[in-house]
Scaffold this active site. Structure first.
Site, PDB file in Angstrom:
ATOM      1  N   GLY A   2      26.211 -47.955  -8.401  1.00  0.00           N
ATOM      2  CA  GLY A   2      26.187 -48.881  -7.587  1.00  0.00           C
ATOM      3  C   GLY A   2      26.718 -48.524  -6.018  1.00  0.00           C
ATOM      4  O   GLY A   2      26.838 -49.611  -5.442  1.00  0.00           O
ATOM      5  N   GLU A  59      28.663 -43.527 -13.134  1.00  0.00           N
ATOM      6  CA  GLU A  59      27.370 -42.784 -13.094  1.00  0.00           C
ATOM      7  C   GLU A  59      26.765 -42.696 -11.765  1.00  0.00           C
ATOM      8  O   GLU A  59      25.528 -43.203 -11.624  1.00  0.00           O
ATOM      9  CB  GLU A  59      26.173 -43.534 -14.119  1.00  0.00           C
ATOM     10  N   PRO A  60      27.278 -42.176 -10.798  1.00  0.00           N
ATOM     11  CA  PRO A  60      26.878 -42.237  -9.424  1.00  0.00           C
ATOM     12  C   PRO A  60      25.618 -41.176  -9.282  1.00  0.00           C
ATOM     13  O   PRO A  60      25.392 -40.000  -9.775  1.00  0.00           O
ATOM     14  CB  PRO A  60      28.034 -41.535  -8.621  1.00  0.00           C
ATOM     15  N   ARG A  63      10.628 -44.383  -0.243  1.00  0.00           N
ATOM     16  CA  ARG A  63      11.724 -45.783  -0.366  1.00  0.00           C
ATOM     17  C   ARG A  63      11.532 -46.490   0.787  1.00  0.00           C
ATOM     18  O   ARG A  63      11.840 -47.773   0.756  1.00  0.00           O
ATOM     19  CB  ARG A  63      13.207 -45.020  -0.228  1.00  0.00           C
ATOM     20  N   TYR A  66      11.515 -50.157  -0.840  1.00  0.00           N
ATOM     21  CA  TYR A  66      12.291 -50.781  -0.769  1.00  0.00           C
ATOM     22  C   TYR A  66      13.025 -51.440   0.571  1.00  0.00           C
ATOM     23  O   TYR A  66      13.807 -51.967   0.864  1.00  0.00           O
ATOM     24  CB  TYR A  66      13.732 -49.743  -1.267  1.00  0.00           C
ATOM     25  N   CYS A 113      -3.679 -42.522   3.576  1.00  0.00           N
ATOM     26  CA  CYS A 113      -4.687 -43.484   4.070  1.00  0.00           C
ATOM     27  C   CYS A 113      -4.389 -44.671   3.303  1.00  0.00           C
ATOM     28  O   CYS A 113      -5.051 -45.199   2.428  1.00  0.00           O
ATOM     29  CB  CYS A 113      -6.164 -42.867   3.718  1.00  0.00           C
ATOM     30  N   GLU A 114      -3.066 -45.167   3.737  1.00  0.00           N
ATOM     31  CA  GLU A 114      -2.485 -46.607   3.465  1.00  0.00           C
ATOM     32  C   GLU A 114      -1.604 -46.810   4.603  1.00  0.00           C
ATOM     33  O   GLU A 114      -1.531 -45.969   5.409  1.00  0.00           O
ATOM     34  CB  GLU A 114      -1.671 -46.276   2.187  1.00  0.00           C
ATOM     35  N   TYR A 125      16.693 -40.425  -4.777  1.00  0.00           N
ATOM     36  CA  TYR A 125      15.199 -41.162  -4.824  1.00  0.00           C
ATOM     37  C   TYR A 125      14.138 -40.747  -3.923  1.00  0.00           C
ATOM     38  O   TYR A 125      13.328 -41.804  -3.534  1.00  0.00           O
ATOM     39  CB  TYR A 125      15.392 -42.621  -4.940  1.00  0.00           C
TER      40      TYR A 125
HETATM   41  C1  LIG Z   1      19.823 -45.215 -11.720  1.00  0.00           C
HETATM   42  C2  LIG Z   1      21.112 -45.354 -12.481  1.00  0.00           C
HETATM   43  C3  LIG Z   1      22.354 -45.047 -12.113  1.00  0.00           C
HETATM   44  C4  LIG Z   1      22.501 -44.622 -10.736  1.00  0.00           C
HETATM   45  O1  LIG Z   1      22.486 -45.356  -9.605  1.00  0.00           O
HETATM   46  P1  LIG Z   1      22.647 -45.031  -8.164  1.00  0.00           P
HETATM   47  O2  LIG Z   1      22.812 -46.338  -7.405  1.00  0.00           O
HETATM   48  O3  LIG Z   1      21.782 -43.952  -7.790  1.00  0.00           O
HETATM   49  O4  LIG Z   1      24.221 -44.387  -8.010  1.00  0.00           O
HETATM   50  C5  LIG Z   1      23.482 -45.116 -12.794  1.00  0.00           C
HETATM   51  N1  LIG Z   1      23.462 -45.834 -14.328  1.00  0.00           N
HETATM   52  C6  LIG Z   1      22.128 -45.993 -14.537  1.00  0.00           C
HETATM   53  C7  LIG Z   1      22.148 -46.649 -15.945  1.00  0.00           C
HETATM   54  C8  LIG Z   1      21.031 -45.805 -13.535  1.00  0.00           C
HETATM   55  O5  LIG Z   1      19.937 -46.434 -14.273  1.00  0.00           O
END
Ligand SMILES: *Cc1c(COP(=O)(O)O)cnc(C)c1O
Length: 413
Positions: A218, A259-260, A298, A302, A328-329, A356
């Protein structure tokens, strides 16, 4: 990376093309590692789904990263890229018991996020330790599309279900080796994140076999000037301190995992497109590029804002443009954007195109997915070829369209 390097890459490999700067990935990795230097056992598991090219995965492995995966195919990619199974964590949502068993058979760390599968997995494989994904019900950021810790989220096991969770663990005699949360894609408020962490620590006290606590991701990165970004140094100092205090209370030095995805690769990526047409209407000037949401979705999905630079005319007088694609959108990348004066044939560069972007690309409108290039130590290397017509039809099987005979018709009945 310099403007000339990017222009040279567009010249050599054509447009549209994604370019990734290995040096930026490394410096982001080092920055996050340094921020948590107070923690004895830190583990960064790169989230493969952000950018899953094998060369990027191999680079991450080289940097000393682990890998966070969300599908069995990402696990396979990770193994192929050279990660050891124990350095891969499998964190799926809504997958079958069979797929989880497949991942377990490959020796990777398993993360389970619902009680039904946990009970079935634990009953069948009490000897395989699993990590559990907790939903602390904390709202991260303000955008509900990317907040996954709140009450309506499909992710994680609710903290209110801990009594049931404990019963399953006790009855199946399974081992819980990790506690995990991933509350959303933006950590803007560090106090909110720390609050969620406290909930995780409390939960962790129920389990005696823990090896790690995984805080997901996050980390927010800036997309445009003035954007707020996660202060990882402040987070490292505050969370690191609390984590160490928790380990003392727990009686064991656990691993602190993250988990970045976006943090490591977003700013390392550049998406280069060529301007096909400059179209003046009664209300705006459109710059139409040789791409669309088939390559970079994106902004449309988003509402994300990617900075756009005219590489071909960096000193040009700035004018207002709507940058749109050729699909074509309605595929507007940006409206009312001030960009150095654009001519047909110019190369426009989208920044923050590492995370992403390519991984969400499609063949919509029967267009090819772009090429990918890695920039490392002053050298450009092609790491994915542009698709060809062959790729579009590869898996198609021709149907027999001749009229069915009376005979076959009757048989079918
Ligand atoms: C997508 C995801 C992430 C990575 O999130 P980022 O915002 O790209 O850092 C980490 N852990 C899990 C479980 C995810 O689904």
């Amino acid at each position: 990376m310099q403007r000339q390097d990017l222009l040279q890459i567009a010249e050599t490999y054509g447009a549209p093309v994604y370019v990734y700067d290995a040096g930026k990935i490394q410096s982001q990795f080092n920055r996050l590692t340094a921020a948590f230097s107070s923690v004895g056992r830190l583990k960064l598991n790169y989230a493969a789904k952000a950018l899953s090219n094998l060369s990027i995965l191999r680079l991450m492995n080289q940097l000393g990263s682990g890998l966070d995966t969300v599908s069995i195919q990402e696990v396979q990619l990770g193994l192929m890229a050279g990660f050891r199974p124990e350095d891969i964590i499998y964190t799926p949502n809504g997958v079958s018991l069979e797929e989880i068993e497949q991942a377990a058979a490959m020796g990777v760390r398993i993360n389970i996020d619902n009680l039904s599968i946990l009970e079935q997995f634990g009953s069948k494989h009490p000897d395989i330790p699993v990590c559990i994904r907790i939903n602390p019900h904390v709202m991260a950021g303000g955008n509900s599309k990317i907040s996954v810790g709140h009450i309506d989220s499909k992710f994680g096991i609710s903290i209110h279900q801990i009594p049931h969770l404990l019963r399953i663990v006790e009855l199946t005699r399974m081992k819980i080796n990790g506690i995990h949360m991933h509350t959303g894609s933006d950590i803007l408020d560090i106090d909110v994140f720390l609050y969620a962490s406290e909930i995780l620590f409390e939960t962790a006290m129920h389990f005696k076999d823990l090896n790690f606590i995984d805080f997901g991701s996050g980390f927010k990165v800036p997309y445009k000037e003035g954007d707020i970004q996660t202060n990882v140094e402040e987070l490292g100092e505050k969370l690191g301190g609390r984590f160490n205090a928790f380990c003392k209370a727990y009686g064991q030095e656990l691993e602190l995992a993250f988990e970045p995805g976006k943090f490591l690769v977003s700013e390392a990526g550049y998406f280069l497109t060529r301007v096909n047409v400059v179209k003046q209407t009664t209300s705006t000037v459109f710059a139409g590029v040789d791409s669309g949401f088939n390559h970079l979705i994106r902004p449309m999905l988003y509402g994300s804002s990617h900075e756009i630079i005219n590489l071909s005319n960096p000193e040009g007088k700035e004018r207002y443009y709507s940058v749109v694609g050729y699909i074509c959108e309605t595929d507007t990348f940006a409206s009312n954007r001030r960009i150095g004066e654009i001519a047909e044939g110019d190369i426009l560069c989208f920044r923050n195109a590492g995370a992403y972007c390519f991984t969400m690309a499609s063949n919509y409108n029967s267009r090819y997915r772009p090429a990918e290039v890695l920039w490392k130590d002053g050298r450009a290397q092609l790491i994915r070829k542009r698709e060809t017509f062959e790729d579009l039809i590869r898996n198609q099987v021709e149907a027999d369209l001749s009229p069915a005979s009376e005979m076959t018709h009757r048989e079918v009945k």
